[in-house]
Design a protein around this motif. Sequence first.
Motif, PDB file in Angstrom:
ATOM      1  N   VAL A 123       1.286  -1.144  -0.004  1.00  0.00           N
ATOM      2  CA  VAL A 123       0.388   0.017  -0.013  1.00  0.00           C
ATOM      3  C   VAL A 123       1.287   1.417  -0.153  1.00  0.00           C
ATOM      4  CG1 VAL A 123      -1.696   1.463   1.353  1.00  0.00           C
ATOM      5  CG2 VAL A 123      -2.089  -1.113   1.221  1.00  0.00           C
ATOM      6  N   TYR A 124       1.822   1.608   0.832  1.00  0.00           N
ATOM      7  CA  TYR A 124       2.329   2.266   0.757  1.00  0.00           C
ATOM      8  C   TYR A 124       3.279   2.894  -0.316  1.00  0.00           C
ATOM      9  CZ  TYR A 124       6.055   5.713   2.840  1.00  0.00           C
ATOM     10  OH  TYR A 124       6.147   7.473   3.121  1.00  0.00           O
ATOM     11  N   GLU A 125       4.090   1.304  -1.011  1.00  0.00           N
ATOM     12  CA  GLU A 125       5.017   1.730  -1.563  1.00  0.00           C
ATOM     13  C   GLU A 125       4.004   1.595  -3.407  1.00  0.00           C
ATOM     14  OE1 GLU A 125       8.392  -1.691  -1.058  1.00  0.00           O
ATOM     15  OE2 GLU A 125       6.414  -2.205  -2.011  1.00  0.00           O
ATOM     16  N   ASN A 126       3.175   1.889  -3.419  1.00  0.00           N
ATOM     17  CA  ASN A 126       1.799   1.954  -4.386  1.00  0.00           C
ATOM     18  C   ASN A 126       1.656   3.596  -4.922  1.00  0.00           C
ATOM     19  OD1 ASN A 126       0.663   0.302  -6.112  1.00  0.00           O
ATOM     20  ND2 ASN A 126       0.651  -0.892  -4.239  1.00  0.00           N
ATOM     21  N   VAL A 127       1.393   4.173  -3.353  1.00  0.00           N
ATOM     22  CA  VAL A 127       0.708   5.164  -2.563  1.00  0.00           C
ATOM     23  C   VAL A 127       2.246   6.133  -2.811  1.00  0.00           C
ATOM     24  CG1 VAL A 127       0.045   7.341  -1.470  1.00  0.00           C
ATOM     25  CG2 VAL A 127      -0.418   5.207  -1.693  1.00  0.00           C
ATOM     26  N   ASP A 128       3.297   5.307  -3.120  1.00  0.00           N
ATOM     27  CA  ASP A 128       4.703   6.441  -3.220  1.00  0.00           C
ATOM     28  C   ASP A 128       5.054   6.602  -4.715  1.00  0.00           C
ATOM     29  OD1 ASP A 128       7.528   7.416  -2.594  1.00  0.00           O
ATOM     30  OD2 ASP A 128       8.379   5.092  -2.669  1.00  0.00           O
TER      31      ASP A 128
END
Length: 312
Positions: free
Chosen positions: A94-99
């Motif tokens: 999730v974090y990497e996608n948004v990043d």
Amino acid sequence: MKNVIEVKNLKKEYKEIKAVDNLSFEVHEGEILGLLGPNGSGKTTTINCLLSLLNYSSGSIKIFGKEMKPDSYDIKSKIGVVFQEVAVFDELTVYENVDYFCGLYINNKETRKKYIEDAINLVGLESFKNFYPKKLSGGLLRRLNIACGIAHKPKLIFLDEPTVAVDPQSRNNILDGIKKLRDNGATIVYTTHYMEEVEILCDRVIILDKGKILATGKTDELKELAKIEEKISIEINDLDINYIDKIKELKNVDDAKYSSNILLVTYKKGKNNLVEIMEYLKKNNIKYNKIYSERPTLNDVFLELTGKELRD
């Protein structure tokens, strides 16, 4: 009021089909505009033209006061798009996608980190930062899709049916998040088939069909277009159908239908309709369980304007 979007005489034709037929409208700064219409009405084509993803036949489109072109990257950097189909990377958390999506616009690491946290908090995914998309429920996946589209804090956001097939809790979370985006200064173009969402969210509404604008205005203004003034629903067990035609002859009655133990009476006008129908039922010894009255809904207006036939 400042216009974020200005569309004048927009036309898009496919051979003999007019997908968009001479559209002209504005979207004001800081508002949520509901763009509504049945399947095939021209909503998606219009949005794709606005985003310069599709060439149009004639007309003009200005966004932030400038002509929108395929290479208008300065304009596009201020726009966020969340399409109906979820578009995230399964191999990223999730974090990497948004990043990743935020990084397409924001180079500064510290700024990007703050923006990512803001987006994740906005959609309520704080506890799922290290989850991969395949581990998320449908509602959480939708919320991730939104976070990816708005992480760079765009001034203009297009949301295409963001609550399709989600549970009520996720829907409420998404709607609350959209309100926060507007309150924080974003201008939003919102498409949905859920009329209750439109009434909750939208400051103004445009109803499209066959590439043309059928009506535009605030929800209360559109409700005034309804042919009926009042709907009264009455729960009656085993109503003799011979009464239906007699009820249709009562003063101000537009129509009367009986189905699944519910008598639905619609009125063209009048202020004492509820009292009169109750007196009629009492006079004819018709016993009822529940009775309630309501004004026309946005859904009633939508169906009156666009028709009730099924669309592909």
